[in-house]
Scaffold this motif. Structure first.
Motif, PDB file in Angstrom:
ATOM      1  N   SER A   1     -19.200  26.785 -24.272  1.00 58.00           N
ATOM      2  CA  SER A   1     -18.519  26.630 -25.556  1.00 58.00           C
ATOM      3  C   SER A   1     -17.054  26.261 -25.361  1.00 58.00           C
ATOM      4  O   SER A   1     -16.343  26.877 -24.575  1.00 58.00           O
ATOM      5  N   LEU A   2     -16.636  25.241 -26.103  1.00 64.96           N
ATOM      6  CA  LEU A   2     -15.249  24.801 -26.147  1.00 64.96           C
ATOM      7  C   LEU A   2     -14.644  25.273 -27.457  1.00 64.96           C
ATOM      8  O   LEU A   2     -15.072  24.858 -28.525  1.00 64.96           O
ATOM      9  N   TRP A   3     -13.638  26.136 -27.360  1.00 61.71           N
ATOM     10  CA  TRP A   3     -12.963  26.662 -28.541  1.00 61.71           C
ATOM     11  C   TRP A   3     -11.709  25.821 -28.798  1.00 61.71           C
ATOM     12  O   TRP A   3     -10.877  25.654 -27.908  1.00 61.71           O
ATOM     13  N   LEU A   4     -11.573  25.327 -30.032  1.00 59.75           N
ATOM     14  CA  LEU A   4     -10.402  24.555 -30.424  1.00 59.75           C
ATOM     15  C   LEU A   4      -9.693  25.284 -31.570  1.00 59.75           C
ATOM     16  O   LEU A   4     -10.282  25.493 -32.638  1.00 59.75           O
ATOM     17  N   LEU A   5      -8.437  25.648 -31.345  1.00 63.24           N
ATOM     18  CA  LEU A   5      -7.669  26.461 -32.295  1.00 63.24           C
ATOM     19  C   LEU A   5      -6.671  25.585 -33.045  1.00 63.24           C
ATOM     20  O   LEU A   5      -5.979  24.757 -32.438  1.00 63.24           O
ATOM     21  N   HIS A   6      -6.582  25.774 -34.357  1.00 53.01           N
ATOM     22  CA  HIS A   6      -5.645  24.989 -35.162  1.00 53.01           C
ATOM     23  C   HIS A   6      -4.272  25.659 -35.178  1.00 53.01           C
ATOM     24  O   HIS A   6      -4.094  26.775 -34.688  1.00 53.01           O
TER      25      HIS A   6
END
Length: 335
Positions: free
Chosen positions: A93-98
């Motif tokens: 899983s690749l987590w992308l945070l805004h």
């Protein structure tokens, strides 16, 4: 030099207090077919999926009842090719945070970048969680009187466990974020060593105790309606130990063994800007990012950097940063 930096931070605080950059609203209701694939999945503390909506072939939105937030929180998941056809397989899983104060919230990466197209051939779940108006990717202190909101626990415990138990997320993870999300990526990586094999910051605030950085953080919180900003970490002097426990710069040793990537522009007009900008945010991000990477190298911890010169605190550069950092993230994901 000190006076120049003080003026820069003061101008940045003023910009933040006036308001965030205007972006297209994403508040309209989304249509989709309701699904039930993982609604039975629960985290250890009882967090559960209230509603699961399949927006399209790859896009899955989850509304999670979160004890850590004291309310529900949203997560968008981009599914890899083959996810439906291979029910026995797990996926990294690749987590992308805004960033902070982003009105598009958990939808922002899909609204403002090509993340869907870019990851279409990547064998990974892409996790896009909410951080609220200004959750700051942290547990709020609240003078020690109550435990919510705890954005950190919502993300790294509740969302993670639900994805592992109901949506076939595996044990390989990478995390990346922009602006305050860049802080969040490094924050989670050092506070949970080994949970994320790779971490990337794009225009992040990576030394929250740099000269005037606490003032900027307070300005962000006040602008979003959190007038008693001490509820987050207390005062930076009286509660310095608490501030340090959340500061990537003060905890670089805990990042040893994590593949790291840090990028930032300098605020000048760059190749992706249509006009000459007035940008006080990106120079400050550059300053704290350079302090952080220098600290890493003092400790002998490898880091890949991209201080690319001209470029502003805007989505086109963060989209490009995701592309450029992919080799580091892919390494962490085992791809």
């Amino acid at each position: 030099m000190i006076a120049k930096r003080r003026r820069m931070w003061t101008l940045l605080a003023a910009v933040l207090l006036v308001g965030a950059a205007q972006v297209p609203s994403a508040g309209t209701a989304m249509s989709g077919v309701a699904q039930q694939a993982g609604v039975a999945a629960r985290a250890d503390n009882g967090a559960r999926v209230l509603r699961e909506t399949r927006i399209d072939e790859r896009t899955l939105d989850l509304e999670i009842d979160s004890p850590s937030l004291g309310r529900s929180g949203m997560v968008r998941v981009l599914l890899p090719e083959g996810w439906d056809e291979q029910p026995g397989r797990t996926w990294p899983s690749l987590w992308l945070l805004h960033g902070c104060c982003e009105r598009a919230d958990y939808r922002s990466w899909t609204e403002f970048t090509d993340v869907e197209e870019f990851t279409a051939d990547k064998q990974t779940l892409v996790v896009l969680p909410t951080d609220g108006a200004a959750g700051m990717y942290t547990k709020w202190w609240n003078f020690g009187l109550w435990n919510t909101p705890d954005w950190e626990k919502f993300h790294v415990t509740e969302v993670r466990q639900i994805l592992e138990r109901g949506y076939r997320a595996g044990q390989r993870r990478a995390v990346a974020g922009l602006s305050i999300g860049g802080f969040g990526a490094m924050h989670y990586a050092f506070r949970h060593p080994g949970m994320f094999s790779a971490a990337a910051s794009y225009s992040g605030v990576l030394n929250t105790l740099d000269t005037l950085a606490p003032g900027v953080i307070k300005a962000i919180l006040v602008r979003e309606g959190f007038y008693n900003w001490t509820m987050m970490w207390g005062g930076e002097r009286l509660n310095r130990g608490l501030w340090e426990s959340h500061n990537p710069y003060d905890n670089v040793e805990k990042l040893r063994g994590t593949a790291l990537y840090v990028s930032s522009g300098n605020g000048d007009q760059g190749p992706l800007d249509e006009q000459s900008p007035l940008d006080f945010i990106e120079p400050s991000a550059l300053g704290t990012s350079k302090q952080f990477t220098a600290r890493l190298r003092e400790h002998g911890i490898p880091v890949t950097t991209d201080f690319y010169g001209g470029g502003t605190h805007t989505w086109p550069y963060w989209e490009r940063a995701l592309h450029r950092s992919w080799p580091v993230l892919a390494e962490g994901l085992g791809l």
